[in-house]
Design an enzyme around this catalytic site. Sequence first.
Site, short mmCIF file in Angstrom:
data_model
loop_
_atom_site.label_atom_id
_atom_site.label_comp_id
_atom_site.label_asym_id
_atom_site.label_seq_id
_atom_site.Cartn_x
_atom_site.Cartn_y
_atom_site.Cartn_z
CB THR A 182 -0.98 0.02 1.19
OG1 THR A 182 -0.27 -0.21 2.41
CG2 THR A 182 -2.04 -1.05 1.03
CG ASP A 183 4.08 2.51 2.84
OD1 ASP A 183 3.25 3.38 3.13
OD2 ASP A 183 4.83 1.98 3.68
CB ILE A 184 4.85 0.32 -3.40
CG1 ILE A 184 6.15 0.03 -2.62
CG2 ILE A 184 5.13 0.34 -4.90
CD1 ILE A 184 6.69 -1.35 -2.82
#
Length: 416
Positions: A182-184
């Site tokens: 989800t960060d990426i």
Amino acid sequence: MSDKPAALPHLKVLDLSRVLAGPWCTQILADLGADVVKIERPGAGDDTRHWGPPFLKDAQGKDTGHAAYYTCANRNKRSITVDIAKPEGQALIRQLALQSDVLVENFKVGGLAHYGLDYASLKQVNPKLIYCSITGFGQDGPYAERAGYDLMVQAMSGMMSITGRPDEVPGGGPQRVGVALTDIFTGVYASTAILAALEVRHRTGEGQHIDMSLLDVGMAILANQAGGFLNTGRVPQRQGNSHPSLVPYQDMPTKDGAMLLAIGNDGQFTRFCEVAGRPELAQDARYASNTQRVLHRADLVPQLEAITRTRSTAEWISALEHKAVPCGPINDIGQAFADAQVQARGLAIEQPRSPQAVAAEGVSTIRSVASPLRLSATPPVLHRAPPTLGEHTDEVLAGLGLDAARITALRQAGIV
């Protein structure tokens, strides 16, 4: 390196983000040629500089204490150190914001308002500024004040509930994805939003605020799984490596291990059965269409597993690739980088470091994964290895008009 022009050399980006989502976004822009100035805490820097092991190794192969994590999201940037808790540091950020097209930050909601560095404040300084805020849960809602991390969002969004094997299978239970997905994805979505806002600015002359939330992105990338639930009310379940809507689309045992078989249509299944010496399976009414194969998964898959165990992974790949049946090995990361196609595409890159960086950390080159953006006229650039902490402080401040004496005074006062 490329001798072609970059796509975004005119773009100036002020990066007040840290860890992964924000830095991933700004690295995408930097790879496309933008001048990204990364603001880091004096003496400490981005948290990921210390997230190790693994650490970078020196010429003798010894750990340097400088985490490899930082290198994955910070190439092509200039690093300067500024203490934004001090008024003099805040003034420097305002000067940089005045000269910037884009600012990216991932402080808690309202965190930068304490320093007069929030969007409302900097909009007064630079109305054309595109200001991208990345938080765990967005700028509003009951969770807005909470800190948010990728693992939390993978759990809360339902991603972990569909990742892993079913509870009743050995090793079953919810699992996180092996990278901070989800960060990426938030970084990728944020870069897209920034480019959209730049296009709007071309028409209106005005910047805007972008509100990016890890939870929003985590829900969005549920894709077909979310679509299935929203339109049927049926909650998806974990089922290991198999696909809820396609059969066979999973790992399959072979004589010497396993392979991945990804059959997406009936023609591919027919060709697989022919290669397997079992053409009658494709004619069986229970398996002739994908819908029927999904309904009869429990009967079909064991039959296919018995077939795939008769040959090695390499033999299956050799037999099927010429029949346009998608299949492949299940590599570890070392095997992936050794793959002929990965090497042919030049996906592992190496960047030399500046003499200053080599002297500071004892590492002369840094390797990373190439940008996947392949533009024919304006390809990504490689002009800087991931910087040491504050490597470009003097250079950037001189660009603001500060002389050497003033920069020395700021350093002595702990401002930079």
